[in-house]
Design a protein around this motif. Structure first.
Motif, short mmCIF file in Angstrom:
data_model
loop_
_atom_site.label_atom_id
_atom_site.label_comp_id
_atom_site.label_asym_id
_atom_site.label_seq_id
_atom_site.Cartn_x
_atom_site.Cartn_y
_atom_site.Cartn_z
N PRO A 1 -3.41 0.18 -9.01
CA PRO A 1 -4.32 -0.02 -7.87
C PRO A 1 -5.08 -1.32 -8.01
O PRO A 1 -5.47 -1.72 -9.11
CB PRO A 1 -5.25 1.19 -7.96
CG PRO A 1 -4.44 2.24 -8.65
CD PRO A 1 -3.62 1.47 -9.67
N VAL B 1 -3.57 3.45 -0.87
CA VAL B 1 -4.10 2.72 -2.02
C VAL B 1 -3.33 1.41 -2.13
O VAL B 1 -2.09 1.40 -2.04
CB VAL B 1 -3.98 3.53 -3.32
CG1 VAL B 1 -4.35 2.69 -4.53
CG2 VAL B 1 -4.84 4.78 -3.25
N LYS C 1 -8.82 3.67 4.52
CA LYS C 1 -8.72 4.77 5.48
C LYS C 1 -8.18 4.21 6.80
O LYS C 1 -8.74 3.28 7.37
CB LYS C 1 -10.08 5.41 5.72
CG LYS C 1 -10.58 6.19 4.53
CD LYS C 1 -11.88 6.89 4.87
CE LYS C 1 -12.37 7.68 3.67
NZ LYS C 1 -13.63 8.39 3.99
N SER D 1 -8.97 1.91 -2.05
CA SER D 1 -8.42 2.78 -1.02
C SER D 1 -8.75 2.28 0.38
O SER D 1 -9.73 1.56 0.59
CB SER D 1 -8.95 4.20 -1.19
OG SER D 1 -10.36 4.22 -1.02
N ALA E 1 -1.85 7.89 -0.27
CA ALA E 1 -2.54 8.70 -1.28
C ALA E 1 -2.83 10.10 -0.76
O ALA E 1 -2.70 11.08 -1.50
CB ALA E 1 -3.84 8.03 -1.72
N CYS F 1 0.85 -1.20 0.00
CA CYS F 1 0.00 0.00 0.00
C CYS F 1 0.87 1.24 0.00
O CYS F 1 1.94 1.26 0.61
CB CYS F 1 -0.91 0.01 1.23
SG CYS F 1 -2.14 -1.30 1.22
N ILE G 1 -5.00 8.08 3.97
CA ILE G 1 -5.63 7.21 2.98
C ILE G 1 -4.53 6.56 2.15
O ILE G 1 -3.65 7.25 1.61
CB ILE G 1 -6.62 7.98 2.09
CG1 ILE G 1 -7.73 8.57 2.98
CG2 ILE G 1 -7.21 7.05 1.01
CD1 ILE G 1 -8.70 9.47 2.26
N HIS H 1 -12.99 1.79 3.89
CA HIS H 1 -12.28 1.54 2.63
C HIS H 1 -13.18 1.87 1.45
O HIS H 1 -14.40 2.01 1.59
CB HIS H 1 -11.83 0.08 2.55
CG HIS H 1 -12.98 -0.88 2.50
ND1 HIS H 1 -13.56 -1.28 1.32
CD2 HIS H 1 -13.67 -1.50 3.48
CE1 HIS H 1 -14.56 -2.11 1.58
NE2 HIS H 1 -14.65 -2.25 2.90
#
Length: 147
Positions: A120, A112, A86, A84, A54, A51, A110, A80
């Motif tokens: 992604p 990704v 959170k 993405s 972002a 990850c 955040i 999420h």
């Protein structure tokens, strides 16, 4: 499916002289870096993928972390999107001898999820299975909505 508790990570960093500013307190950039690293670990635990950061929600440094104390960084996934994630992040100053803590910094980062091809990739659904999961998610959403 992962839960907020499954993604909960807490890391510690002892504040050394090379981590400080002119006031002998943790440099804000170091605290942000540690939050980013811990947040990424939480996001990867959730996604099962690499990850990348972002965006960062508002980040306020409410109080300093003096040299010699410990920065405690807490992170967990609370929401999420398709790709993405959170992550709620909080930093505390902690006395290494007594364990006494005080909140210093809060934010939502955040991330990704990135697949092997560098694009992604979709993330799993977040499961809420326990009262602790509900508490973590509600607390994070309330803070994010207020800030």
């Amino acid at each position: 499916m992962p839960t907020p508790e499954d993604t909960y990570i807490e890391n510690r960093h002892r504040i050394q002289p090379n981590h400080t500013n002119n006031y002998e307190t943790a440099h804000g950039g170091n605290v942000m870096k540690w939050m980013d690293q811990t947040g990424a670990l939480s996001a990867m635990r959730f996604a099962g993928e690499t990850c990348v950061t972002a965006s960062i929600n508002q980040m306020n440094f409410e109080r300093p972390i003096p040299q010699g104390e410990t920065a405690v960084i807490q992170a967990y996934v609370f929401d999420h999107g398709r790709t993405s994630i959170k992550v709620r992040l909080r930093a505390f100053r902690e006395d290494p001898c007594s364990g006494e803590r005080e909140l210093t910094t809060e934010s939502v980062f955040i991330f990704v999820a990135i697949g092997e091809d560098g694009s992604p990739t979709e993330v799993p659904a977040l499961q809420i299975e326990s009262d602790r999961d509900t508490e973590l998610q509600q607390d994070a959403r309330e803070w994010a909505n207020a800030n």
